[in-house]
Design an enzyme around this catalytic site. Structure first.
Site, mmCIF file in Angstrom:
data_model
loop_
_atom_site.group_PDB
_atom_site.id
_atom_site.type_symbol
_atom_site.label_atom_id
_atom_site.label_comp_id
_atom_site.label_asym_id
_atom_site.label_seq_id
_atom_site.Cartn_x
_atom_site.Cartn_y
_atom_site.Cartn_z
ATOM 1 N N ARG A 54 0.802 -1.213 0.000
ATOM 2 C CA ARG A 54 0.000 0.000 0.000
ATOM 3 C C ARG A 54 0.844 1.276 0.000
ATOM 4 N NH1 ARG A 54 -3.489 -0.824 4.253
ATOM 5 N NH2 ARG A 54 -2.663 0.808 5.581
ATOM 6 N N ASP A 179 -4.520 23.599 -6.152
ATOM 7 C CA ASP A 179 -4.861 22.694 -7.242
ATOM 8 C C ASP A 179 -4.193 23.246 -8.503
ATOM 9 O OD1 ASP A 179 -6.034 21.300 -9.396
ATOM 10 O OD2 ASP A 179 -7.911 20.988 -8.305
HETATM 11 C C1 LIG Z 1 -10.526 16.784 -13.045
HETATM 12 C C2 LIG Z 1 -10.078 17.671 -11.960
HETATM 13 C C3 LIG Z 1 -9.889 17.162 -10.675
HETATM 14 C C4 LIG Z 1 -10.241 15.756 -10.296
HETATM 15 O O1 LIG Z 1 -9.487 14.777 -10.927
HETATM 16 P P1 LIG Z 1 -9.982 13.249 -11.022
HETATM 17 O O2 LIG Z 1 -8.749 12.528 -11.391
HETATM 18 O O3 LIG Z 1 -11.033 13.221 -12.076
HETATM 19 O O4 LIG Z 1 -10.500 12.862 -9.677
HETATM 20 C C5 LIG Z 1 -9.387 18.019 -9.726
HETATM 21 N N1 LIG Z 1 -9.128 19.303 -9.999
HETATM 22 C C6 LIG Z 1 -9.323 19.823 -11.215
HETATM 23 C C7 LIG Z 1 -9.021 21.265 -11.462
HETATM 24 C C8 LIG Z 1 -9.817 19.026 -12.226
HETATM 25 O O5 LIG Z 1 -10.059 19.565 -13.433
#
Ligand SMILES: *Cc1c(COP(=O)(O)O)cnc(C)c1O
Length: 388
Positions: A54, A179
């Site tokens: 893990r 993000d």
């Molecule tokens: C798509 C996306 C996510 C989530 O990603 P997944 O792999 O689909 O869970 C997070 N942040 C942003 C800005 C995204 O566009």
């Protein structure tokens, strides 16, 4: 070493794998040790080495090393999706009674996570205007543990002044999580701008081929043990096949991003000349809120942007989108293929108001020829105006 070179060399260990350039896909649950002493030693640095499946396998570690090089951070943790990469550090750093400041134009499921999971666990979220800059100081409370940023914002692409926000957050002892999916980590270096933890949906540009789901959390060396302990503790474990695809994607990230950027700009500039279009929302355009910050902090643009249309009917927009041949309707961007989706940002805002009254679409330019994409959209506009 330049970033493009690091992307090609990071995580490569052919001497450990019979000279083979790429790390093999190591599938492992059980990892065995020859002696008690060896097992104890592995346990001591279990966040650094293989202890049990893990925690990852050498395939995971090679991918993580390469992502850390991309983001300019010290340590990376691979997790099964972008959403897991967002949830992991929030769950690691927040407890009941804490407060989080979340940018108002965040990815919608992140908002959902705050209003659902975090609220249920007694963590309060305050949404803030992406253009708040140093004014964030007024919203910080003694209980504020995390300030979450996303630039450009999902769907509407405002670019935040991350250094100004980070300065205030750090004065109050809060951690800044970003993000960084839009830039792929390629056009923005978070750790040079005050970010403490950078997360990405590697599902998007890093994997780049619309197949694997993957997330990455990149941190400083100090924050790493806390985040790793929590992500492992709640059972996150990225699959080795997906890490292999993520690593393979990284090897071609530089030329793909250059092409995405070029095509995105060409299509966006063409769209701006169209009478059907009220505004193209693209961080490289002066009309985009935060454009000056983008120019200061980013080294380029990816190929995801929005198009705000004039006052056409829902039926007209459907006629435009339904007949497109090269722009499929799908949400998960960052792959080699172009996408388009209708958007309504007003459903994902609470601290600010979405001003545009007409319909809007979000476009992802893939690796097709830009002129073919433009021709496809041009025919779409004919259907839009005919239906209106
Ligand atoms: C798509 C996306 C996510 C989530 O990603 P997944 O792999 O689909 O869970 C997070 N942040 C942003 C800005 C995204 O566009």
């Amino acid at each position: 070493m330049n970033k493009d070179t690091r992307l090609v060399t990071a995580g490569r260990k052919p001497d450990e794998n019979f000279g083979i350039v790429n790390p093999p896909v190591y599938h492992a649950s059980t990892i065995t040790y020859p002696t008690v002493a060896a097992m104890e030693k592995a346990k001591e640095n279990r966040y650094e080495s293989v202890y049990y499946g893990r925690y990852g396998t050498p395939t995971t570690f090679a991918f993580e090393e390469a992502v850390a090089a991309l983001e300019g951070g010290e340590k990376t943790i691979a997790v099964p999706s972008g959403m897991a990469a967002i949830a992991g550090p929030l769950l690691a750093l927040l407890k009941a009674g804490d407060h989080v400041l979340m940018v108002d134009n965040t990815y919608h499921p992140t908002r959902h996570f705050c209003d659902g999971v975090l609220a249920d666990f007694g963590v309060e979220t305050t949404y803030y205007d992406p253009m708040i800059d140093g004014g964030i100081a007024d919203l910080i409370r003694p209980q504020t543990k995390v300030v979450f940023v996303e630039a450009p914002g999902s769907q509407t692409f405002e670019v935040q002044d991350i250094p100004a926000i980070a300065e205030q957050a750090h004065k109050a002892g809060a951690t800044v999580i970003m993000d960084n999916t839009w830039s792929a980590g390629y056009f923005f270096q978070p750790f040079e701008r005050g970010v403490d933890i950078s997360v990405q949906a590697a599902t998007k540009y890093i994997v780049g081929h619309s197949d694997a789901m993957l997330g990455v959390i990149t941190t400083s060396r100090e924050l790493f043990p806390v985040i790793k302990a929590r992500t492992v503790g709640i059972g996150y474990s990225a699959a080795p096949d997906d890490c292999y695809l993520g690593l393979r994607g990284l090897r071609t990230l530089a030329p793909r991003m250059a092409r995405h950027q070029e095509t995105g700009l060409k299509v966006a500039h063409w769209l701006e000349t169209r009478p059907e279009v009220a505004e193209v929302r693209h961080p490289a355009f002066p009309s985009c809120p935060g454009h000056e910050i983008w120019k200061r902090d980013f080294t380029g643009s990816s190929s995801l942007f929005s198009v705000l249309l004039n006052d056409y009917s829902k039926k007209g927009v459907a006629a435009m989108l339904d007949g497109l041949e090269l722009h499929a309707m799908g949400a998960s961007w960052g792959g080699y293929e172009s996408l388009i989706v209708p958007i309504d940002p007003s459903n994902s805002r609470s601290a600010t108001r979405w001003q545009h009254a007409g319909p809007a679409v979000r476009i992802h330019c893939g690796l097709e020829d830009a002129d073919d994409l433009i021709a496809d959209l041009e025919k779409g506009f004919e259907r839009l105006t005919a239906a209106a």
